[in-house]
Scaffold this active site. Structure first.
Site, PDB file in Angstrom:
ATOM      1  N   HIS A  24       0.860  -1.416  -0.003  1.00 37.06           N
ATOM      2  CA  HIS A  24      -0.052  -0.032  -0.013  1.00 37.06           C
ATOM      3  C   HIS A  24       0.827   1.122   0.036  1.00 37.06           C
ATOM      4  O   HIS A  24       1.757   1.292   0.598  1.00 37.06           O
ATOM      5  CB  HIS A  24      -0.950  -0.117   1.201  1.00 37.06           C
ATOM      6  CG  HIS A  24      -2.085  -1.020   1.135  1.00 37.06           C
ATOM      7  ND1 HIS A  24      -2.932  -1.253   2.082  1.00 37.06           N
ATOM      8  CD2 HIS A  24      -2.152  -1.925   0.043  1.00 37.06           C
ATOM      9  CE1 HIS A  24      -3.873  -2.198   1.759  1.00 37.06           C
ATOM     10  NE2 HIS A  24      -3.270  -2.592   0.510  1.00 37.06           N
ATOM     11  N   LYS A  74     -13.253   5.011   7.798  1.00 41.39           N
ATOM     12  CA  LYS A  74     -13.645   6.152   7.043  1.00 41.39           C
ATOM     13  C   LYS A  74     -15.271   5.993   6.796  1.00 41.39           C
ATOM     14  O   LYS A  74     -15.820   7.400   6.628  1.00 41.39           O
ATOM     15  CB  LYS A  74     -12.985   5.914   5.482  1.00 41.39           C
ATOM     16  CG  LYS A  74     -13.296   6.875   4.626  1.00 41.39           C
ATOM     17  CD  LYS A  74     -12.021   6.997   3.459  1.00 41.39           C
ATOM     18  CE  LYS A  74     -12.471   5.933   2.563  1.00 41.39           C
ATOM     19  NZ  LYS A  74     -13.617   6.194   1.985  1.00 41.39           N
TER      20      LYS A  74
END
Length: 898
Positions: A140, A566
């Site tokens: 990532h 999120k």
């Protein structure tokens, strides 16, 4: 005994002075004086000797683009060097703590705790048999530094280590200091910002560097520590099994990354094997130099003689050479043949090892023979460490996990079976489950996976990936690539689709054989709350239950921390994850399935980051089966695994936490918490989720986010091979979690790590709760304490004065509607965190506070410069480069990206 010649204050001072000299020599005296003026003014403000940052601002306003670039480079380089000074201090503390026997969370500490709780040798052995720790490296995009820059920083770190740990003559010290100056000069002259986006291969090579250069060397040292601790506490011999296994997504994680092709995955598998095998051959060569025992001085047993004889039969040419070279040295003869068999693993010639298990058997046979010849110390010092390495890394080095989005599999199957008149799209969930189950259980395949005519590009890629996976397992062994994770898994059919595709290419052959662990990644609230619906359906399913039996009854389930946060905010997401972990444990218990949780953690607090050992100790008892898997990514990999001592310390802490947690769960299988605590969290989480989602749904919030953070710069930073967004949509939902967190961290307004906590806790207090209950929860409940401590760290890294400067970049109406709301939530959260934690400062550890105080005066100028550049509508190429550099500098200063 003095272990070290230096202290952190000396390292920081001398590195800062050296950098200053280089800035002046490489740029100009004027540049040096400007940097010094900004630095001293920033320090004065932070110390309270100045009322505002006006002096810093005025200096920045006078700079031309070239001087801005020098200032950004100077402060960014400073942080890179200071990070190394702090790394060195961590090493000092580890070594000194180990020497004095006061190192917390060590392996010795874990064993003593078991002994103090009256765990006998049999019970300790049971705990160890249950434990398997699987750090999983991902690619990532959260590592902002270039590979070249990292290499130079490692060279600086090596020089600091030499100055600190080696007794040098004056001349030798001068030489090292000259080398140090040369490295920092070269670092200053090297561009910090990448001119291209790294390729997937670069990311895979990055992971491989840590495996090859650090973990391969330190893994057996952790086992040594454990075995020494067991010998110290217990009279009986306690068998220590395999406790660690390293895995990787770099080169195999296809979700959202179109550049992860089968060619890349195959190249990664080949390179990892071709890297680890020569390491084994080198170790076997070293072992041959040690095991020079003559046949007249030892007696080999039947097991050793049989292995040697069989090996000679397999490799007659090498055997003749070994006998001629080592006529009366049986161990050396055997080792010569073992080296040859390792060489031929990837060779067209016969006689190579079929798998690492054969090499392990040979090594264990030698170790046992040595012990029977009263040479146990030789086995312990030289053979056992290699056994641990082979047991841990195998021939794969790090097993790869495949991953893709559930939609890719659904669409591929729908397109393929549509050619046969089967309307998969029109089926409901039950019908899909029934169709897939019957297809897997029947002998003949349903689709020809070679025939991709008429399929979309995405579906063609899916079919090719599964065909290639079957080939890879044949070539590299099943263990090299035996896991398939499904992103955004929300239905049982999403798991069965992968089982179906694997079955069609022969990776699955039920009953009896299944070559994949199929791992649902539960990340949406819908998926997490529907865990029983998903997993229960699978465990009841005739085909899937057979597949599970073939995988030893172990079901791996991945939890997504990033997108859950999120979607719901810090408090609600963590409470949901806590409850759903318990729910998953209950489900697997009901079906007599062993669960292995895979924690999809990131480096930041909001994405599940924070001290790994604390997180492991805070897991619900029901979930602690002994096996645990978690992602390691971005800058967290470098911080944990770049240095040998720190890497070993991290592995020890993981083992300490997992051993203690497993032992605790054996005695208290269910973590009982008072109803009052659960009700408090339920009330707080509901209110926190509502407030968080209301903020994100505020009209104009996305525009505010784009204007008040450097998200548009981050999206073009060339940090990783994967795009920052899933599509072209400009929405919070579409944005990946990493750039979302990265942007707020840059703006010093880390709302993903704390926003809506105060609203949630105040809702509980307004509903009749009391602050004393929250204090009690903090003192007695590891889950609550860990989450509040982590949030406090995010609060401490937040700076509302700096955040206000970013907010001023937004349109007036957006700023006035959004920023005061964020600011008020921050103040209330800080007040509650301090009151509940019962302390005057947000940080619970003195070294963290010292770290922050040392960094803040140097981060501030980068933030202020970044704000000025973001405010400009047109930038020169130099200014664009400087803006990107400020992002990297702030990341280095905050020691965090996403």
């Amino acid at each position: 005994m003095t272990l070290h010649a230096r202290e952190i204050s000396q390292d920081v001072r001398e590195l800062g002075e050296l950098l200053g000299e280089i800035v002046e020599a490489q740029s100009s005296t004027e540049a040096f004086e400007i940097v010094e003026d900004i630095r001293t003014s920033s320090i004065e403000y932070r110390r309270g000797d100045a009322d505002d940052r006006e002096s810093v601002g005025q200096t920045l306003d006078r700079l031309n683009p070239e001087m801005e670039d020098i200032v950004a480079r100077a402060f960014t380089t400073y942080f890179e060097l200071i990070n190394l000074a702090e790394e060195r201090e961590r090493v000092r503390e580890i070594r000194e703590g180990s020497q004095e026997g006061v190192l917390e969370d060590s392996v010795l500490d874990a064993v003593k705790r078991l002994s103090d709780r009256d765990a006998d040798a049999e019970e300790v052995e049971q705990v160890l048999d249950d434990v398997l720790i699987q750090p999983t490296f991902t690619a990532h995009p959260t590592e902002a530094r270039r590979k070249t820059v990292k290499a130079k920083l490692r060279a600086v770190a090596n020089d600091l280590e030499t100055l600190d740990e080696v007794r040098l003559t004056d001349r030798e010290e001068e030489t090292v200091e000259r080398d140090l100056a040369a490295e920092v000069t070269s670092l200053w002259q090297t561009p910090q910002v990448r001119d291209r986006r790294p390729e997937v291969t670069d990311e895979a090579l990055n992971v491989q560097w840590y495996l090859e250069n650090v973990l391969f060397e330190v893994i057996d040292e952790v086992y040594d520590e454990l075995e020494d601790a067991l010998d110290e506490e217990y009279a009986e011999d306690i068998h220590v099994p395999k406790l660690y296994e390293f895995r990787s997504w770099a080169g195999s994680d296809r979700d959202g990354n179109p550049f992860v092709t089968p060619e890349v995955t195959e190249e990664t598998l080949e390179r990892q094997r071709d890297t680890v095998l020569p390491l084994y051959r080198d170790k076997l060569k070293e072992l041959s130099g040690v095991l020079s025992q003559d046949a007249s001085n030892i007696t080999t047993d039947a097991a050793f003689d049989e292995r040697l004889s069989e090996h000679k039969t397999r490799l007659p040419g090498a055997a003749s050479e070994a006998e001629e070279r080592y006529p009366d040295e049986p161990y050396r003869q055997k080792l010569k043949l073992m080296r040859e068999s390792v060489l031929r693993v990837s060779d067209v010639r016969q006689g190579g090892y079929d798998g690492s298990g054969e090499l392990l058997t040979d090594l264990r046979t030698i170790a046992e023979s040595l012990r029977e010849n009263e040479a146990e110390v030789v086995a312990e010092a030289h053979v056992d460490p290699l056994i641990r390495k082979v047991d841990t890394f195998g021939f794969a080095f790090a097993s790869l996990d495949l991953r893709d989005h559930r939609k890719m599999h659904t669409d591929a199957i729908a397109e393929a079976v549509d050619r046969q008149g089967i309307d998969y799209v029109g089926m409901d969930e039950d019908e899909r489950v029934e169709f897939l189950t019957e297809a897997v259980l029947q002998d003949d395949p349903i689709v020809d996976m070679e025939d991709t005519e008429g399929l979309s590009d995405d579906s063609t890629r899916v079919f090719r990936r599964f065909r290639k996976t079957a080939d890879w397992q044949n070539e590299f062994g099943v263990d090299a690539i035996d896991t398939y994770a499904i992103s955004w898994c929300e239905e049982p059919s999403h798991v069965l689709e992968v089982l179906f595709l694997a079955d069609q290419v022969g990776i699955v052959d039920l009953p009896g054989y299944c070559g994949l662990d199929i791992v649902p990644l539960l990340e949406s609230e819908y998926a997490l709350s529907g865990a029983r619906r998903i997993m229960g359906t699978l465990f009841d399913n005739e085909a899937y239950s057979k597949a599970l039996d073939a995988r030893e009854g172990i079901q791996e389930i991945m939890l997504g921390y990033s997108d859950s946060n999120k979607e719901n905010g810090f408090l609600a997401a963590n409470w949901s994850l806590y409850n759903n972990q318990k729910r998953l444990a209950n489900i697997t218990d009901d079906y007599d399935v062993e669960m292995r949780l895979f924690h999809g953690r990131g480096g930041s607090i909001s994405r599940g980051g924070g001290p790994m050992n604390d997180a492991m100790l805070a897991l619900p008892n029901e979930t602690v089966t002994g096996q645990i898997k978690f992602t390691e990514q971005g800058e967290a990999i470098a911080e944990k695994y770049a240095n040998h001592d720190i890497a070993e310390r991290n592995l020890e802490q993981m083992l300490n936490a997992q051993v203690r947690s497993r032992h605790n769960s054996m005695h208290e299988p269910v973590e009982e918490i008072p109803d009052e605590w659960a009700e408090a969290m339920e009330t707080a989480a509901d209110a926190a989720r509502e407030e968080y989602q209301d903020l994100l749904e505020t009209d104009g919030f996305v525009e505010y986010f784009e204007q008040a953070t450097p998200i548009t710069v981050i999206e073009n930073l060339n940090m990783g091979s994967r795009p920052a967004s899933r599509s072209e949509d400009r929405s919070v939902d579409d944005l990946r979690a990493i750039p979302w967190v990265f942007s707020w961290t840059q703006a010093r307004c880390i709302i993903p790590g704390w926003y809506s906590i105060a609203t949630g806790l105040n809702a509980y207090l307004d509903d009749g709760g009391d602050i004393e209950t929250l204090k009690e929860m903090y003192e007695e409940w590891p889950f609550f304490r860990t989450k509040l401590d982590n949030a406090s760290l995010a609060l401490a890294r937040t700076d509302m004065d700096i955040a206000r400067q970013y907010a001023d970049l937004a349109d007036d109406d957006l700023r006035e509607r959004i920023f005061p709301r964020i600011e008020e939530e921050y103040r209330e959260t800080v007040d509650l965190a301090l009151e509940i934690g019962g302390r005057e400062g947000l940080l619970s550890r003195d070294w963290l506070e010292e770290n922050l105080e040392r960094r803040n005066p140097y981060v501030d100028p980068l933030n202020l410069l970044q704000v000025r550049l973001l405010a400009q509508s047109h930038l020169t190429e130099t200014e664009k480069r400087t803006l990107r550099l400020t992002v990297q500098g702030v990341a280095a200063g905050m020691k965090n990206t996403g």
